[in-house]
Design a protein around this motif. Structure first.
Motif, mmCIF file in Angstrom:
data_model
loop_
_atom_site.group_PDB
_atom_site.id
_atom_site.type_symbol
_atom_site.label_atom_id
_atom_site.label_comp_id
_atom_site.label_asym_id
_atom_site.label_seq_id
_atom_site.Cartn_x
_atom_site.Cartn_y
_atom_site.Cartn_z
ATOM 1 N N VAL A 242 -16.683 -6.241 -4.136
ATOM 2 C CA VAL A 242 -15.646 -6.633 -3.175
ATOM 3 C C VAL A 242 -14.287 -6.051 -3.548
ATOM 4 N N LEU A 243 -13.871 -6.212 -4.795
ATOM 5 C CA LEU A 243 -12.523 -5.815 -5.191
ATOM 6 C C LEU A 243 -12.289 -4.319 -4.977
ATOM 7 N N ASN A 244 -13.216 -3.496 -5.418
ATOM 8 C CA ASN A 244 -13.012 -2.050 -5.283
ATOM 9 C C ASN A 244 -13.059 -1.603 -3.824
ATOM 10 N N ARG A 245 -13.810 -2.312 -2.988
ATOM 11 C CA ARG A 245 -13.836 -1.952 -1.570
ATOM 12 C C ARG A 245 -12.498 -2.290 -0.912
ATOM 13 N N LEU A 246 -11.924 -3.423 -1.272
ATOM 14 C CA LEU A 246 -10.602 -3.764 -0.751
ATOM 15 C C LEU A 246 -9.548 -2.777 -1.259
ATOM 16 N N GLN A 247 -9.626 -2.480 -2.547
ATOM 17 C CA GLN A 247 -8.681 -1.530 -3.130
ATOM 18 C C GLN A 247 -8.839 -0.156 -2.484
ATOM 19 N N GLY A 248 -10.091 0.245 -2.239
ATOM 20 C CA GLY A 248 -10.348 1.538 -1.629
ATOM 21 C C GLY A 248 -9.809 1.639 -0.215
ATOM 22 N N ALA A 249 -9.922 0.543 0.556
ATOM 23 C CA ALA A 249 -9.409 0.556 1.927
ATOM 24 C C ALA A 249 -7.890 0.734 1.929
ATOM 25 N N LEU A 250 -7.209 0.040 1.035
ATOM 26 C CA LEU A 250 -5.754 0.171 0.948
ATOM 27 C C LEU A 250 -5.356 1.567 0.477
ATOM 28 N N ARG B 23 -3.318 8.337 3.614
ATOM 29 C CA ARG B 23 -3.156 8.833 4.982
ATOM 30 C C ARG B 23 -1.699 8.779 5.415
ATOM 31 N N LEU B 24 -1.020 7.695 5.067
ATOM 32 C CA LEU B 24 0.379 7.552 5.460
ATOM 33 C C LEU B 24 1.267 8.581 4.765
ATOM 34 N N VAL B 25 0.969 8.853 3.501
ATOM 35 C CA VAL B 25 1.725 9.886 2.785
ATOM 36 C C VAL B 25 1.414 11.263 3.357
ATOM 37 N N GLN B 26 0.144 11.527 3.606
ATOM 38 C CA GLN B 26 -0.253 12.822 4.151
ATOM 39 C C GLN B 26 0.403 13.091 5.507
ATOM 40 N N GLY B 27 0.552 12.039 6.328
ATOM 41 C CA GLY B 27 1.150 12.191 7.643
ATOM 42 C C GLY B 27 2.661 12.288 7.618
ATOM 43 N N GLY B 28 3.242 12.162 6.439
ATOM 44 C CA GLY B 28 4.694 12.249 6.326
ATOM 45 C C GLY B 28 5.417 10.995 6.769
ATOM 46 N N VAL C 253 5.593 8.562 -1.596
ATOM 47 C CA VAL C 253 4.771 7.833 -2.563
ATOM 48 C C VAL C 253 5.550 6.653 -3.135
ATOM 49 N N GLU C 254 6.802 6.886 -3.497
ATOM 50 C CA GLU C 254 7.617 5.818 -4.091
ATOM 51 C C GLU C 254 7.812 4.661 -3.119
ATOM 52 N N ASP C 255 8.117 4.943 -1.860
ATOM 53 C CA ASP C 255 8.376 3.869 -0.901
ATOM 54 C C ASP C 255 7.091 3.151 -0.493
ATOM 55 N N LEU C 256 5.965 3.870 -0.520
ATOM 56 C CA LEU C 256 4.688 3.196 -0.278
ATOM 57 C C LEU C 256 4.437 2.153 -1.358
ATOM 58 N N ASP C 257 4.666 2.536 -2.613
ATOM 59 C CA ASP C 257 4.483 1.588 -3.715
ATOM 60 C C ASP C 257 5.447 0.407 -3.602
ATOM 61 N N VAL C 258 6.693 0.665 -3.183
ATOM 62 C CA VAL C 258 7.653 -0.425 -2.990
ATOM 63 C C VAL C 258 7.150 -1.393 -1.922
ATOM 64 N N THR C 259 6.565 -0.858 -0.846
ATOM 65 C CA THR C 259 6.059 -1.703 0.235
ATOM 66 C C THR C 259 5.026 -2.695 -0.271
ATOM 67 N N VAL C 260 4.194 -2.242 -1.214
ATOM 68 C CA VAL C 260 3.151 -3.131 -1.741
ATOM 69 C C VAL C 260 3.697 -4.056 -2.820
ATOM 70 N N GLN D 50 -8.060 2.233 15.298
ATOM 71 C CA GLN D 50 -8.552 3.471 15.920
ATOM 72 C C GLN D 50 -8.073 4.702 15.160
ATOM 73 N N GLU D 51 -6.971 4.572 14.429
ATOM 74 C CA GLU D 51 -6.425 5.688 13.663
ATOM 75 C C GLU D 51 -6.936 5.707 12.225
ATOM 76 N N GLN D 52 -7.756 4.722 11.868
ATOM 77 C CA GLN D 52 -8.172 4.573 10.478
ATOM 78 C C GLN D 52 -9.670 4.806 10.289
ATOM 79 N N THR D 53 -10.250 5.630 11.127
ATOM 80 C CA THR D 53 -11.702 5.790 11.122
ATOM 81 C C THR D 53 -12.194 6.982 10.308
ATOM 82 N N SER D 54 -11.303 7.770 9.737
ATOM 83 C CA SER D 54 -11.719 8.944 8.974
ATOM 84 C C SER D 54 -12.462 8.553 7.705
ATOM 85 N N ILE D 55 -13.520 9.300 7.422
ATOM 86 C CA ILE D 55 -14.254 9.093 6.165
ATOM 87 C C ILE D 55 -14.221 10.370 5.319
#
Length: 315
Positions: free
Chosen positions: A185-193, A199-204, A208-215, A256-261
Motif C-alpha cells: 500500500v505505502l509504495n503504491r501511494l508514494q508512487g502515485a504522488l 508530470r507537473l515538473v515536466q509540464g513546466g 522541483v523546489e516549489d513542488l516539495d514545498v507544496t507537500v 483524465q490527465e493522469q492516465t499515462s503509464i
C-alpha cells in the motif's frame, strides 16, 4: 520473546533497535561477520542518540538485549519470530526461506522486510509456508512506525494476527494488507504522488523546489496527523460524502490527465536531479539525511506526547 534479525544492513539494524527497545531478546545474524561487527557499533551509536532525544529509556539495557550471533542455526534456536532483511533478490529469498523453514522450529513466524516481492513468490515451495508473510517497514523503522503485513494466499490468518500483536506490543503501527499486490500500500501511494510530481515538473507547471514545498508545508502538515480519508472527512461540513459531492467532478476531470503509464523520461529525471543538486550538493546528502532523522525524532516525540495528552483527556 526471542527475535531473530537476519541481515545486519540498515533495515536489519533498525529492526534490532525496534525489537530491543520493545523489550525483546534480539539475536542479530549476518553471513558476513565483519558486517555484523559494524552493525553492532552503528546500532549502539543510534540507540544512544535516541536516548538523548527522549525516544527510549536506558540505552545500555537496550543494547544488552541485542546479541550478535554468526551461526544461523544457533540464532534460530527457540526463536518466536524471524525478520529477514536480505537483498531484494527473489532467488536469494527463496533459498534463504528454505533454510529458515528447515532450521526454525514449527512455531516460529517467518517474516520478510521486502518492499516489493509478495510472500507467495518465496514461500510457495515450503512445507511451512503457512507461517510466512511480509512485514514491510518504513525506513528507519525505529522512527517511522508503520509496518505493512501481507500474507500469501496460504498464510494462516492466525499468523497475521500474531504478527500484528507482536508489532503492537513493541510500539509499531501494523497495517494489514488483505490481498497481495506489488509494492503493497505505502509504495503504491508514494508512487502515485511521485508520478504526478514528475508530470507537473515536466509540464513546466512548478519547480522541483516549489513542488516539495507544496507537500512538506502543505499536504504533509496534515498528513503527519491524519490520513487522506480523515482529511477529506474534515474538509467539508458534512464529512466524506459531502466532500465527494462537492469536489468529485473536479478530481474526475483531473484524473483524465493522469492516465499515462510511461516510464519516467531520463531527461526529466536528469532535470529533477540537477535542480536537487543545485539545492543540495551531492557531498551534503549524508548530512541532510542525518538532519532528516533528527526532525523525524522530534516529530515522533511530539506525536507521542500528543497521544498521551489525548488519552489522559478521554480517560
Amino acid at each position: 520473546m526471542n527475535i531473530v534479525i537476519a541481515g545486519a544492513g540498515l533495515i536489519g539494524q533498525g529492526w534490532a533497535i525496534v525489537f530491543a527497545r520493545g523489550g525483546c531478546a534480539v539475536r542479530l545474524w549476518d553471513g558476513d561477520e565483519a558486517a555484523l561487527a559494524r552493525a553492532t557499533t552503528l546500532i549502539s551509536r543510534q540507540v544512544n542518540e535516541l536516548e538523548n532525544r527522549g525516544l527510549l529509556n536506558d540505552a545500555q539495557a537496550v543494547m544488552a538485549r541485542i546479541q550478535a550471533v554468526p551461526d544461523l542455526a544457533l540464532a534460530l534456536q527457540d526463536a518466536d519470530y524471524v525478520q529477514e532483511n536480505l537483498p531484494e533478490v527473489l532467488e536469494l529469498k527463496q533459498t534463504f526461506f528454505s533454510t529458515l523453514d528447515t532450521l526454525a522450529g514449527p512455531q516460529t513466524v517467518l517474516a520478510s522486510s521486502t518492499s516489493s516481492i509478495p510472500a507467495s513468490a518465496f514461500s510457495e515451495h515450503l512445507a511451512g509456508r503457512s507461517r510466512c508473510l511480509v512485514a514491510h517497514p518504513v525506513n528507519p523503522p525505529y522512527l517511522v512506525p508503520v509496518v505493512e503485513l501481507c500474507g500469501a494466499p496460504w498464510t494462516d490468518p492466525a499468523i497475521i494476527e500474531k504478527a500484528r500483536d507482536i508489532m503492537q506490543a513493541i510500539g509499531q503501527k501494523p497495517v494489514t494488507v488483505n490481498k497481495e499486490l506489488r509494492g503493497f500500500v505505502l509504495n503504491r501511494l508514494q508512487g502515485a504522488l511521485l508520478r504526478e510530481a514528475f508530470r507537473l515538473v515536466q509540464g513546466g507547471y512548478v519547480s522541483v523546489e516549489d513542488l516539495d514545498v507544496t507537500v512538506k508545508d502543505g499536504l504533509g502538515l496534515r498528513w503527519a496527523f491524519m490520513g487522506p480519508f480523515e482529511t477529506i472527512d474534515l474538509n467539508a461540513p458534512e464529512g466524506v460524502a459531502d466532500y465527494c459531492n462537492r469536489y468529485g467532478g473536479m478530481f474526475q476531470d483531473i484524473a483524465q490527465e493522469q492516465t499515462s503509464i510511461d516510464a519516467w523520461d531520463p531527461a526529466l529525471v536528469h532535470t529533477v536531479d540537477q535542480q536537487r543538486r543545485a539545492l543540495l550538493p551531492a557531498a551534503d546528502l549524508l548530512e541532510r539525511r542525518l538532519w532528516r532523522d533528527e526532525r523525524l525524532m522530534a516529530l515522533l516525540l511530539h506525536k507521542r506526547q500528543a497521544e498521551i495528552s489525548q488519552d489522559a483527556a478521554t480517560s
